[in-house]
Write a protein that holds these residues in place. Structure first.
Motif, PDB file in Angstrom:
ATOM      1  N   ILE A  46       0.518  -1.475  -0.059  1.00 38.05           N
ATOM      2  CA  ILE A  46      -0.434   0.260  -0.050  1.00 38.05           C
ATOM      3  C   ILE A  46       1.055   1.038  -0.066  1.00 38.05           C
ATOM      4  O   ILE A  46       0.502   1.680  -0.862  1.00 38.05           O
ATOM      5  N   VAL A  47       2.196   1.257   0.784  1.00 40.86           N
ATOM      6  CA  VAL A  47       2.180   2.481   1.238  1.00 40.86           C
ATOM      7  C   VAL A  47       3.093   2.640  -0.497  1.00 40.86           C
ATOM      8  O   VAL A  47       3.423   4.187  -1.070  1.00 40.86           O
ATOM      9  N   ALA A  48       3.908   1.511  -1.157  1.00 41.17           N
ATOM     10  CA  ALA A  48       4.671   1.383  -2.191  1.00 41.17           C
ATOM     11  C   ALA A  48       3.727   2.175  -3.302  1.00 41.17           C
ATOM     12  O   ALA A  48       4.377   2.980  -3.917  1.00 41.17           O
ATOM     13  N   HIS A  49       2.047   1.851  -3.235  1.00 38.22           N
ATOM     14  CA  HIS A  49       1.011   2.284  -4.283  1.00 38.22           C
ATOM     15  C   HIS A  49       1.181   3.862  -3.570  1.00 38.22           C
ATOM     16  O   HIS A  49       1.168   5.202  -4.686  1.00 38.22           O
ATOM     17  N   LEU A  50       1.060   4.848  -2.731  1.00 40.85           N
ATOM     18  CA  LEU A  50       0.828   5.919  -2.346  1.00 40.85           C
ATOM     19  C   LEU A  50       2.070   7.272  -2.309  1.00 40.85           C
ATOM     20  O   LEU A  50       2.047   8.448  -2.273  1.00 40.85           O
ATOM     21  N   ILE A  51       3.002   6.572  -1.689  1.00 38.66           N
ATOM     22  CA  ILE A  51       4.271   7.236  -1.495  1.00 38.66           C
ATOM     23  C   ILE A  51       5.519   7.060  -2.514  1.00 38.66           C
ATOM     24  O   ILE A  51       6.154   6.147  -3.303  1.00 38.66           O
ATOM     25  N   PRO A  52       6.085   8.374  -3.746  1.00 43.60           N
ATOM     26  CA  PRO A  52       6.654   8.169  -4.544  1.00 43.60           C
ATOM     27  C   PRO A  52       8.000   8.035  -4.227  1.00 43.60           C
ATOM     28  O   PRO A  52       8.448   8.452  -3.304  1.00 43.60           O
ATOM     29  N   GLY A  53       8.741   7.213  -5.187  1.00 44.32           N
ATOM     30  CA  GLY A  53      10.490   6.848  -4.790  1.00 44.32           C
ATOM     31  C   GLY A  53      10.303   5.165  -3.274  1.00 44.32           C
ATOM     32  O   GLY A  53      10.641   5.471  -2.949  1.00 44.32           O
ATOM     33  N   PHE A  54       9.157   4.491  -3.723  1.00 42.17           N
ATOM     34  CA  PHE A  54       9.204   3.944  -2.402  1.00 42.17           C
ATOM     35  C   PHE A  54       8.524   3.049  -3.624  1.00 42.17           C
ATOM     36  O   PHE A  54       7.625   3.460  -4.053  1.00 42.17           O
ATOM     37  N   GLN A  55       9.092   1.965  -3.857  1.00 41.87           N
ATOM     38  CA  GLN A  55       9.930   0.999  -4.939  1.00 41.87           C
ATOM     39  C   GLN A  55       9.467  -0.850  -4.269  1.00 41.87           C
ATOM     40  O   GLN A  55      10.317  -0.757  -3.644  1.00 41.87           O
ATOM     41  N   ILE A  56       8.371  -1.457  -4.065  1.00 38.00           N
ATOM     42  CA  ILE A  56       8.555  -2.961  -4.519  1.00 38.00           C
ATOM     43  C   ILE A  56       7.664  -3.397  -5.670  1.00 38.00           C
ATOM     44  O   ILE A  56       7.247  -3.497  -6.052  1.00 38.00           O
ATOM     45  N   SER A  57       9.054  -4.535  -5.821  1.00 35.57           N
ATOM     46  CA  SER A  57       8.442  -5.210  -7.146  1.00 35.57           C
ATOM     47  C   SER A  57       7.695  -6.075  -7.353  1.00 35.57           C
ATOM     48  O   SER A  57       6.744  -7.173  -8.346  1.00 35.57           O
ATOM     49  N   GLY A  58       7.216  -6.930  -6.068  1.00 33.64           N
ATOM     50  CA  GLY A  58       5.809  -7.525  -6.216  1.00 33.64           C
ATOM     51  C   GLY A  58       5.536  -7.988  -4.794  1.00 33.64           C
ATOM     52  O   GLY A  58       6.924  -8.117  -3.882  1.00 33.64           O
ATOM     53  N   PHE A  59       4.707  -9.463  -4.699  1.00 29.07           N
ATOM     54  CA  PHE A  59       4.224  -9.338  -3.229  1.00 29.07           C
ATOM     55  C   PHE A  59       5.370 -10.060  -2.590  1.00 29.07           C
ATOM     56  O   PHE A  59       5.518 -10.437  -1.145  1.00 29.07           O
ATOM     57  N   ALA A  60       6.074 -11.142  -3.396  1.00 31.44           N
ATOM     58  CA  ALA A  60       6.979 -11.712  -2.858  1.00 31.44           C
ATOM     59  C   ALA A  60       8.639 -11.036  -2.049  1.00 31.44           C
ATOM     60  O   ALA A  60       8.757 -11.191  -0.822  1.00 31.44           O
ATOM     61  N   ALA A  61       8.612  -9.756  -2.914  1.00 29.64           N
ATOM     62  CA  ALA A  61       9.190  -9.074  -2.155  1.00 29.64           C
ATOM     63  C   ALA A  61       8.870  -7.996  -1.304  1.00 29.64           C
ATOM     64  O   ALA A  61       9.390  -7.686   0.185  1.00 29.64           O
TER      65      ALA A  61
END
Length: 142
Positions: A46-61
């Motif tokens: 959720i935070v990866a979708h809300l905050i620019p510059g906060f990136q997660i490649s997938g749920f496993a990550a």
């Protein structure tokens, strides 16, 4: 009058229910841990979708990052919070947000598929992550 209030026969079923709930809590310790882990991973997504510059490649990550964040906070974060306790008192706890942002950056450096681009996304991500995690746990009762 007070003796009838303390009669153990009247409260025997409450004692029994309390012992059952305690037993369930201890038996479900691993379940509680897994639910908290999943909620932390969902919070990261959720935070990866809300905050620019906060990136997660997938749920496993996100699952791996949640474990890494937990270990980093439990070790390095704990030591830093003890060392900087006087500064945290002077700033009324605001400095702990800086430490949490630094711990997120350390976790991003260690976890594959998890990146934070700069200090500001880490700072705001730490705030939003704690709020989202707290809200999800409150909604689900975890």
């Amino acid at each position: 009058m007070f003796i009838s209030l303390l009669d153990p026969e009247k409260f025997r079923h409450l004692v029994y229910l309390n012992s059952i709930s305690r037993r369930l809590r201890y038996d479900c310790g691993m379940t509680h841990l897994l639910i908290n882990w999943l909620l932390s991973a969902v919070s990261l997504m959720i935070v990866a979708h809300l905050i620019p510059g906060f990136q997660i490649s997938g749920f496993a990550a996100a699952l791996i990052a949640a474990i890494v964040i937990g270990f980093v906070n439990a070790t390095l974060g704990f030591v830093l919070k003890i060392i900087t306790f006087p500064l945290s008192i002077l700033t009324l706890g605001i400095f702990w947000l800086v430490i949490n942002a630094l711990m997120l950056e350390v976790a991003a450096a260690l976890a594959p598929g998890f990146r934070i681009e700069g200090f500001l996304p880490a700072f705001f991500g730490a705030i939003v992550l704690s709020l989202v995690n707290m809200a999800l746990k409150a909604v689900l009762g975890a």
